[in-house]
Design an enzyme around this catalytic site. Structure first.
Site, PDB file in Angstrom:
ATOM      1  N   PHE A 141      59.299  79.996  59.923  1.00  0.00           N
ATOM      2  CA  PHE A 141      58.852  79.638  61.262  1.00  0.00           C
ATOM      3  C   PHE A 141      57.331  79.562  61.240  1.00  0.00           C
ATOM      4  O   PHE A 141      56.645  80.572  61.105  1.00  0.00           O
ATOM      5  CB  PHE A 141      59.291  80.652  62.324  1.00  0.00           C
ATOM      6  CG  PHE A 141      58.847  80.239  63.707  1.00  0.00           C
ATOM      7  CD1 PHE A 141      59.583  79.314  64.430  1.00  0.00           C
ATOM      8  CD2 PHE A 141      57.681  80.733  64.250  1.00  0.00           C
ATOM      9  CE1 PHE A 141      59.168  78.899  65.688  1.00  0.00           C
ATOM     10  CE2 PHE A 141      57.250  80.328  65.505  1.00  0.00           C
ATOM     11  CZ  PHE A 141      57.994  79.416  66.226  1.00  0.00           C
ATOM     12  N   ASP A 226      50.644  82.185  55.684  1.00  0.00           N
ATOM     13  CA  ASP A 226      50.720  82.206  57.145  1.00  0.00           C
ATOM     14  C   ASP A 226      50.854  83.672  57.572  1.00  0.00           C
ATOM     15  O   ASP A 226      51.940  84.234  57.586  1.00  0.00           O
ATOM     16  CB  ASP A 226      51.921  81.380  57.619  1.00  0.00           C
ATOM     17  CG  ASP A 226      52.073  81.366  59.132  1.00  0.00           C
ATOM     18  OD1 ASP A 226      51.427  82.199  59.817  1.00  0.00           O
ATOM     19  OD2 ASP A 226      52.853  80.546  59.653  1.00  0.00           O
ATOM     20  N   LYS A 255      47.579  84.861  66.845  1.00  0.00           N
ATOM     21  CA  LYS A 255      48.151  85.946  67.633  1.00  0.00           C
ATOM     22  C   LYS A 255      47.190  87.097  67.871  1.00  0.00           C
ATOM     23  O   LYS A 255      46.373  87.057  68.766  1.00  0.00           O
ATOM     24  CB  LYS A 255      49.471  86.396  67.016  1.00  0.00           C
ATOM     25  CG  LYS A 255      50.571  85.319  67.117  1.00  0.00           C
ATOM     26  CD  LYS A 255      51.928  85.891  66.843  1.00  0.00           C
ATOM     27  CE  LYS A 255      53.005  84.808  66.825  1.00  0.00           C
ATOM     28  NZ  LYS A 255      53.187  84.112  68.106  1.00  0.00           N
TER      29      LYS A 255
END
Length: 402
Positions: A141, A226, A255
């Protein structure tokens, strides 16, 4: 009709149904706790998918944002501003890298990393124009843009959104032999999550990340990590790659970099890699804005203290010990994760992940399900041991564990 019911009905009427949230309406939050519009308190064991690593309304971050709000919030990148240089320098130093390309959301950062790898492949590695390929992992994801779902293996993320962007090769996550066999002279990057979050907090086999680092070095391919969910303290290290002593060529961050206050993301790498960009080739109106830089600078300062990494290690060890006990009862079939991050697979006879999440909500705990049977637990790193234990006691109660 209660206030909660009225607001949910209005959201359902006017908001697109691209999410299926739990039926709670949050009004205020502080630390690891949220309070809804009816005055009920909930322990947050999701932390905005790791965007809230430092808790809700962290005073240091709110003060940094408030001070910057009184000065200047946006200039666009048409002009310099006085927070940008420090932000880039300090983030580069935190990562052990040389250059920073700031964006806003995680998906934007991954898109930027894809563009970076392709441009590096053409300008530096010498791949023929239009032939660059990137190796990715199944069950990944990385975001929901058209390009990023082009290499997703989640049918729900892809259905009705084609045609898709070419140039990606998908291999099983954790399978080093498959990855090695897939890399060719036209491969410019391997893009991986060091721990797959959305897939249910899947940790790769020991030695996998180190093996990826070895293959990419041997074949002159960029290793792009990532670390949007796994990075910035969540696993007990600043970056999850550190657990295997690995430094990738490119970090993709987001984030928690914005402290749960503003969206902040970045691609961080060497001068050789990010130096391929020239003015006008890539950008963002809001990327690297003064408000974002001010908040992110405070985040970087907090991470440098090491306090949050230590808390994630110590409380994470406790979390995994307690969750591990549930596997011996048969109520839980598997527990995965690292630090203050866990994926808990619920035995089907005790309920689906959604049902367990709803029962926990009724007892004042908020988590999120994924892939049917899995509940994800990722509390803010500021949570107290007492609150964490209380939340785990609620999980035992909804599972019927004595």
């Amino acid at each position: 009709m209660t206030t909660t019911e009225r607001l949910i009905a209005s959201a359902d009427a006017y908001g697109a149904h691209n999410y299926h949230p739990l039926p709670v309406v949050v009004a205020t939050a502080d630390g690891a706790w949220m309070t809804d519009v009816e005055g009920r308190r909930f322990l947050d064991l999701l932390a905005g998918y790791s965007a809230l690593n430092f808790g809700h309304c962290n005073r240091r971050l709110i003060d940094a944002a408030r001070a910057q709000l009184e000065r200047v919030t946006l200039t666009s990148r048409a002009f310099h501003h006085d927070r940008f240089a420090d932000f880039c320098a300090q983030l580069a130093q935190l990562c052990g890298m040389e250059m920073v390309l700031p964006m806003n959301t995680g998906a934007e950062a991954v898109e930027t990393a894809v563009k970076t790898a392709r441009k590096w492949g053409y300008r530096v590695k010498g791949v023929p124009d239009g032939r660059a390929r990137i190796v990715v992992a199944s069950d990944n994801f990385h975001g929901r843009t058209t390009t990023l779902i082009s290499f997703s293996t989640d049918a729900e993320a892809r259905t009705d959104f084609g045609p898709f962007t070419p140039g990606f090769d998908i291999v099983p996550y954790g399978d080093l032999a498959a990855l090695r066999a897939t890399v060719t002279e036209e491969t410019v990057a391997v893009l991986l999550e060091p721990i797959q979050g959305e897939a249910g907090v899947r940790v790769p086999p020991p030695g996998y990340l180190a093996g990826v680092r070895e293959v990419t070095r041997e074949r002159n391919v960029l290793f792009v990590a990532d670390e949007i969910q796994s990075g910035l303290g969540r696993t007990g290290r600043t970056f999850a790659c550190e657990h295997e002593g690995v430094v990738p060529d490119v970090y993709v961050l987001g984030k928690a970099l914005g402290g749960g206050v503003v969206p902040v993301s970045a691609v961080v790498s060497s001068r050789e890699v990010l130096g391929v960009f020239r003015p006008g080739e890539h950008g963002s109106t809001f990327g690297g804005n003064p408000l974002a830089c001010a908040v992110a600078l405070e985040v970087i300062a907090m991470l440098r203290s090491g306090e949050y990494q230590r808390r994630a290690t110590e409380l994470g060890d406790h979390l995994h010990r307690e969750l591990g006990l549930l596997t011996s009862t048969g109520h839980v079939t598997a527990v995965r994760g690292r630090g203050l991050w866990a994926g808990v697979d619920i035995a089907p006879e005790y309920g689906t992940g959604r049902e367990i999440s709803e029962r926990l909500m009724d007892r004042g705990v908020l988590v999120k399900d994924t892939h049917g049977v899995t509940v994800r637990i990722a509390p803010p790193l500021v949570i107290s041991k007492e609150d964490l234990d209380w939340g785990l006691a609620q999980l035992r109660a909804v599972l019927g564990v004595d």
